[in-house]
Design an enzyme around this catalytic site. Sequence first.
Site, PDB file in Angstrom:
ATOM      1  CG  HIS A 101      -1.864  -1.138   1.407  1.00 17.98           C
ATOM      2  ND1 HIS A 101      -2.517  -1.578   0.577  1.00 17.98           N
ATOM      3  CD2 HIS A 101      -1.800  -2.214   2.491  1.00 17.98           C
ATOM      4  CE1 HIS A 101      -3.137  -2.720   0.831  1.00 17.98           C
ATOM      5  NE2 HIS A 101      -2.652  -3.109   2.145  1.00 17.98           N
ATOM      6  CD  GLU A 119      -2.957  -3.728   5.762  1.00 16.46           C
ATOM      7  OE1 GLU A 119      -3.731  -3.186   4.925  1.00 16.46           O
ATOM      8  OE2 GLU A 119      -2.726  -5.175   5.517  1.00 16.46           O
ATOM      9  NE  ARG A 196      -5.264  -8.086  -6.571  1.00 18.18           N
ATOM     10  CZ  ARG A 196      -6.233  -7.461  -7.350  1.00 18.18           C
ATOM     11  NH1 ARG A 196      -6.051  -7.278  -8.666  1.00 18.18           N
ATOM     12  NH2 ARG A 196      -7.355  -7.134  -6.734  1.00 18.18           N
TER      13      ARG A 196
END
Length: 319
Positions: A101, A119, A196
Site C-alpha cells: 500500500h 494497517e 498487487r
Amino acid sequence: MNQTAKEILFLNPVLKELVWGGRRLVTEFPYESEAERIGECWAVSAHPHGDCAVKEGSFQGMTLSQLYRERRDLFGNLSYEEFPLLVKIIDARQDLSIQVHPDDNYARAVEKAPFGKTECWYIMDCPEDAALVVGHNAKTREELRQMIEEGRYEELIRQVPVQKGDMIQIDPGTVHAIKGGFLILETQQNSDITYRVYDYGRLVDGKPRQLHVRQSIDVIRVPDRSGEEAVKKAAPLPENAWNLLAESPYYKVWKLNVKGEFSFVQEHPFLILSVLEGSGTLEGRPVKKGDHMLIPCGYGSVSLTGEMECIASTAVEKP
Ligand code: ZN
C-alpha cells in the site's frame, strides 16, 4: 446533557465477496450473505466502497460517512477530512495476493485519494506452524525490479512465523500477504488502495486480476525494515486491562479481555469496540461475538460485563 450525543453507535456491517474468501463469516459470526466466498466483513467503515449504516437509535439509517460529516462532535472534532479508520474481519480460505500500500503522500499525489494505508492484523485464528508474508529480501530498488520482472517471488518475499493472538503492524511500503486459513481482525486507515505485486497466476472469471507492478516498485520500501520486528507476539494478557498491541501515527489498538465487570471512562475522540469471542453486556445491553460498536466522544463512564475478548481501537489526531 445532550442525550443523542451520548448514544453508542451500532453499525450494519458490509460483507464483501472475494475470490479467496470462505464461509466462516456467516457460519461462525452473526452476519448474513448468500455469497459463496465472503472474504471480508467491513464492520466499521465510512469508505465509499462500503459505508456502514447505523442500525438503530436517533441516527438509524445514516451512514458513518454522513454522520462524520454532520456530527463531527461525536468524533472529538477530529481534523481528518474523512472518518480515518476502517475495521474489518478477513476470512482467507485461500492465499491473498502479494501486495503493498502507498502512504498518504503517494495516495494524494497519484490516486487523488485522502489516505494511504497503514494497517495492522490481529490474528483471531490460523493453522499450526503458520506464516505470513511480511517484507522482502531485495537490497536495492534495481534488485527489487529484477526479482519482480523475473518472477522470483519465492526469493523476494519474507515469510514470518506467526500464531493466534499475534499482532502484525504493516506500514505503507511493506510487501505483505495473508495466507489461506487465517481469520484476522484488521484495523487500518480508511483506504482501499492496494497495489498487487503478484497473484499466483490466478484467474477470476477467466482472466488474471490486474497487477500494479510499476506502482509497487515505486512504493515498496527498500531495503525492507519490517519482518519479525513487525510482529508483537501473543502473550498472556491481564484481564480487565488495556493491553496496547499496536500503535501508529493513525491509530492505537488494544486487546481487552473482560472478565466479570470492567468499567472505564471513554476519553478518546471515539472508541471502536469489536467483540471477538464470548458475550456479555455493554451499558446493560447484550453484546456478543461479531458485534462492533462505536462509543462517541464524551460518552463518559462505560460499563462492560461478561466474559469477552475484545479489540478496541481509536484514531490518533494529526500531529
Ligand atoms: Zn494490506
